[in-house]
Enzyme design. Structure first.
Site, short mmCIF file in Angstrom:
data_model
loop_
_atom_site.label_atom_id
_atom_site.label_comp_id
_atom_site.label_asym_id
_atom_site.label_seq_id
_atom_site.Cartn_x
_atom_site.Cartn_y
_atom_site.Cartn_z
N GLU A 257 0.89 -1.17 0.00
CA GLU A 257 0.00 0.00 0.00
C GLU A 257 0.92 1.21 0.00
O GLU A 257 1.46 1.58 1.03
CB GLU A 257 -0.91 -0.01 1.24
N CYS A 291 -2.17 8.99 2.97
CA CYS A 291 -1.85 8.55 1.61
C CYS A 291 -2.91 9.06 0.65
O CYS A 291 -2.63 9.33 -0.51
CB CYS A 291 -1.76 7.04 1.56
#
Ligand code: NAD
Length: 484
Positions: A257, A291
């Site tokens: 990720e 993110c």
């Protein structure tokens, strides 16, 4: 992590490594410092390569046979404990990360949700059954499926930006599937990870199911991703390290990720007050260190001035500073180095023709919420991931331009879209090269259960979120029986 601090915080913690239920100190330690005051808030041991081997071997030697009920009980108790201790836990995150109390209380709520969902999922048998008499050459049999824990160990490596929730997203699905984990949290915020591990043991987790080691990644990371008994590495962090792990991990499963560069796209029919509110929340919450933070605002040219005015107004009112001050929306960013990088990227954009409308003021790790417009997609501040509270506004003319600019970076994590035009919503959903599209929401919108993750440089397409993580942490076995 800083070693220049001369004074200690009153709530100083000297954490110990957690290996097979033993609490181990080491002579070599890393300092953990409050980014706002510079005070030393704790130390963590520096693991050696031998420590890492022992952690992996301890995990490997243990076999977890918890029933679904027992796994759910542990996870439910953990959710309850996290909710009970919300202030202590959020204070700890705030102290070591500089994130505001508003942000860290929110994070604790998410952590409790992760445990809650994992508890529910642990109770759900998702096995399938297939009749085998479906074709002319069929037989009176049935094929069944079941998910099994991995034979080897899961290594989990987490980033600094959500110190507890990133850990929860890796550990909870592992518990729900009877796996054993070695966790290496970010050396910038390791105290939160140790806190959460102790809380899980208190909730009844057998200790060898979770080991926690900390140290210098340059020294120990290689062993973590190449040890023969490690079967899966789940990593959340930056692209460069993620790709290095993928290259080193060889014949192992890797769940990555990685970074994002998410746009909020505002079309000319949008309600601008609503769009601007989403823009600033998406850009500044968690100090812009998500993110999926809004890292680029793509706005149709006809409405760009009116939208920009609203964003500037809301930005000036976005308070920042002491993360423990209840009146502040935003605390610091992770450290002075990060703040200086944002300042340098904004200054570079200004030198190339962008215009400063708010912020770009820095004191240590405090960096003011910053708005710049007249931004060109080629400028570093938007071409690369700028992991802080910066709002770069890019004007576009046509829908084709919006899609091209949005897809024009190496990243493909998430996106937000402000429009009510269903025909255009469908186009964006189909044509944006990302893992998620949120209409009238920030790119970061999700629930902890639903699939989440990116493509291109943001990830290999294997998702997180409790349900998907449970799938990736297991082997799917089929077995067939005579039937009829
Ligand atoms: P980072 O990549 O610097 O560090 C992440 C982790 O990797 C840390 O635990 C670090 O100690 C470890 N590490 C360092 N060198 C290593 C090596 N050689 N081998 C293995 N591990 C190593 O990331 P960060 O600065 O802590 O976090 C910010 C980044 O994380 C941003 O790019 C952000 O977008 C990304 N992120 C992605 C998601 C997502 O779900 N896609 C979520 C949060 C953060």
């Amino acid at each position: 992590m800083m070693s220049t601090a001369t004074h200690e915080h009153p709530a100083f913690r000297a954490a110990s490594m957690l290996i097979g239920g033993r609490r181990e100190h080491r002579a070599r330690t890393l300092d953990v410092c409050d980014p706002f005051s510079g005070q030393r808030v704790g130390t963590v041991p520096m693991a050696s390569v031998d420590d890492v081997r022992r952690a992996i071997e301890t995990a490997d030697a243990y076999r977890a046979h918890l029933t679904r009920f027992e796994r759910a009980q542990i996870l439910e108790r953990a959710a309850a404990l996290v909710r009970e201790r919300i202030e202590t836990a959020s204070d700890l995150i705030t102290r070591e990360s500089g994130l505001s109390k508003k942000d860290t209380r929110y994070e604790i709520g998410r952590v409790a949700d992760v445990f809650q969902f994992a508890a529910k999922e642990a109770l759900r048998d998702d096995g399938q059954a297939f009749s085998c008499d479906l074709t002319p050459h069929g037989k009176a049999r049935r094929v069944f499926t079941q998910h099994e824990p991995l034979d080897g160990v899961i290594v989990a490596i987490t980033p600094f930006n959500h110190p507890m929730n990133q850990v929860a997203h890796k550990v909870a699905p592992a518990i729900a599937t009877n796996n054993r984990v070695v966790l290496k949290p970010s050396e910038k915020v390791p105290l939160s990870a140790y806190y959460l591990a102790e809380l899980l043991y208190e909730a009844g987790l057998p200790e060898p199911m979770l080991q926690v080691v900390t140290g210098d990644p340059g020294e120990i990371a290689d062993e973590l991703v190449t040890h023969a008994r490690v079967q899966l590495v789940t990593f959340t962090g930056g692209v460069a390290i993620g790709k290095r792990i993928a290259a080193r991990a060889g014949y192992r499963r890797v769940v990555l990720e990685l970074g994002g560069n998410d746009p909020l796209i505002v079309l000319e029919d949008a309600d601008l007050d609503r769009a601007a509110a989403l823009a600033v929340q998406g850009s500044y919450r968690n100090s812009g260190q998500r993110c999926t933070a809004v890292k680029r605002m793509l706005v149709q040219r006809s409405i760009a001035p009116a939208f920009t005015e609203r964003v500037v107004d809301l930005t000036r009112r976005w308070t920042y500073g002491d993360p423990f001050d209840e009146n502040k929306e935003m605390g610091t960013v992770i450290d002075e180095r990060a703040a200086a990088l944002f300042e340098a990227r904004v200054n570079e954009a200004l030198a190339q023709g962008a215009r400063l409308l708010a912020g770009n003021v820095r004191h240590g790790a405090n960096y003011a919420p910053t708005v710049i417009d007249r931004v060109d997609p080629a400028m570093t501040v938007v071409r690369e991931e700028t992991f802080g509270p910066v709002s770069p506004i890019i004007a576009f003319d046509t829908i084709d331009d919006a899609i091209r600019i949005s897809n024009g970076t190496a990243y493909g994590l998430s996106s937000g879209l402000c429009t009510d035009r269903l025909d255009l919503i469908r186009r964006f959903v189909d044509e944006l090269q990302v893992g998620s599209v949120n209409v009238w929401e920030v790119p970061g919108y999700r629930i902890e259960l639903s699939p989440f993750g990116g493509i291109k440089d943001s990830g290999l397409g294997y998702k997180e979120g409790v349900q998907e993580a449970m799938k990736s942490f297991t082997n799917l076995k089929t077995f067939s029986l005579p039937w009829g």
